[in-house]
Design an enzyme around this catalytic site. Structure first.
Site, PDB file in Angstrom:
ATOM      1  N   ASN A 179       7.975  -4.166   3.033  1.00  9.98           N
ATOM      2  CA  ASN A 179       6.399  -3.765   3.366  1.00  9.98           C
ATOM      3  C   ASN A 179       6.156  -4.130   4.669  1.00  9.98           C
ATOM      4  OD1 ASN A 179       3.633  -3.321   2.566  1.00  9.98           O
ATOM      5  ND2 ASN A 179       3.212  -5.512   2.367  1.00  9.98           N
TER       6      ASN A 179
ATOM      7  N   HIS B 111       0.885  -1.104  -0.130  1.00  9.83           N
ATOM      8  CA  HIS B 111      -0.055   0.056   0.104  1.00  9.83           C
ATOM      9  C   HIS B 111       0.892   1.196  -0.049  1.00  9.83           C
ATOM     10  CE1 HIS B 111      -3.125  -2.621   1.344  1.00  9.83           C
ATOM     11  NE2 HIS B 111      -4.036  -1.729   1.243  1.00  9.83           N
TER      12      HIS B 111
END
Length: 322
Positions: free
Chosen positions: A206, A175
């Site tokens: 991440n 994201h």
């Protein structure tokens, strides 16, 4: 005698009729002149307004074929050369003005405004060029549950990544605007899982360094009342791709952060290589000036030059709440 009178009466009648006809024509012409002139001016006014009417922008637009105006020379940012068109004319810039970076080079781009963030989507890369949003203290207290349903952005025009592209690729769906920052709205949470908000990220970036920074930013939003974040990938000339749709794998990721309501105002940048990132966050702190050099973008351009130049040259992680 009667015939002569009748003849004279006819001539008089004809003369009076002609006079009345001429008078009627004159009156009609007099009446029509201002009416016709008014119609002429009205038509001219419509034509002029159509020519001078500015182009209106939609909620998203493609600008890949438009040469950016007020372009600064590439390379190191020159102080005092900010685009005047992006300044707020002495007024305090709005959050929306601060959220949108100025691109200094031509790139494929579709600007899309979602509930919780704005994305500049690049259909050639199948990635965002950048994602920006404001996070407030109140928004950090949202209770919406994480959806974990990655879906296509319905507003994207052109190709976009799919779950299949990421499957067995060795990369996470990373994201840019994190789902944990979108708990304040069901719609914002749903839209945070659009593929237009995703980039291929090394799992240990991440889940470690990138995640740690997201958590720290939430702490800063609580402490400072609101934070503005702009982040995205950095691509080299010969990038790797994954999947059938050839989703580009970035070499690096950046994040620039502005705390606009504290005094003095402060800002900081972070730069991560797309690999295992487990060092302390202070290790990845850099100046925003240096990220502008790498990305060819001008961040927070709406700020007055003296403020922008000062805060974008600083990279003191420890001046932020810890």
């Amino acid at each position: 005698m009667n015939r002569r009178k009748k003849g004279k009466n006819r001539k008089i009648f004809k003369k009076e009729s002609r006079s009345n006809y001429k008078l009627g024509c004159i009156i009609t012409i007099i009446i029509l002149i201002p009416i016709l002139y008014g119609v002429y001016l009205y038509c001219q006014g419509i034509d002029t307004s159509q020519k001078e009417k500015p182009q209106t922008s939609t909620s998203f637009q493609t600008s890949s074929d438009q040469k950016p105006e007020n372009k600064k020379p590439e390379g190191k940012k020159t102080k005092g050369t900010k685009s005047e068109n992006n300044k707020s004319g002495g007024k305090n810039p709005t959050t929306k003005e601060l959220e949108i970076p100025v691109s200094l080079t031509r790139r494929q781009e579709q600007i899309i405004h979602h509930t919780g963030y704005t994305v500049s989507y690049n259909k050639d890369l199948k990635l965002p060029n950048w994602v920006s949003y404001e996070l407030t203290r109140k928004e950090t207290k949202g209770k919406e549950k994480r959806s974990n349903r990655f879906i296509t952005d319905p507003q994207v025009r052109g190709l976009i990544a799919t779950n299949t592209d990421y499957a067995h690729s060795g990369y996470d769906k990373g994201h840019m605007a994190p789902a944990a920052d979108m708990k304040w709205s069901p719609q914002a949470m749903k839209e945070s899982f659009y593929f237009s908000n995703m980039c291929p990220q090394h799992p240990q970036l991440n889940r470690r360094g990138w995640k740690n920074l997201e958590e720290k930013i939430r702490d800063w939003a609580i402490a400072d009342s609101a934070i503005i974040i702009i982040c995205g990938p950095i691509i080299t000339r010969q990038p790797k791709t994954i999947g059938k749709n050839k989703v580009v794998v970035p070499q690096q990721f950046f994040k620039v952060i502005l705390s606009p309501f504290v005094k003095p105002m402060r800002a900081i940048g972070f730069l991560f290589n797309n690999k295992q990132s487990v060092e302390p966050l202070s290790t990845y702190a850099v100046t925003i000036d240096s990220i502008e050099h790498l990305t060819n973008m001008d961040f927070f351009a709406a700020l007055p030059d003296e403020i922008e130049n000062k805060i974008e040259a600083e990279a003191d992680y420890f001046q932020w709440p810890n």
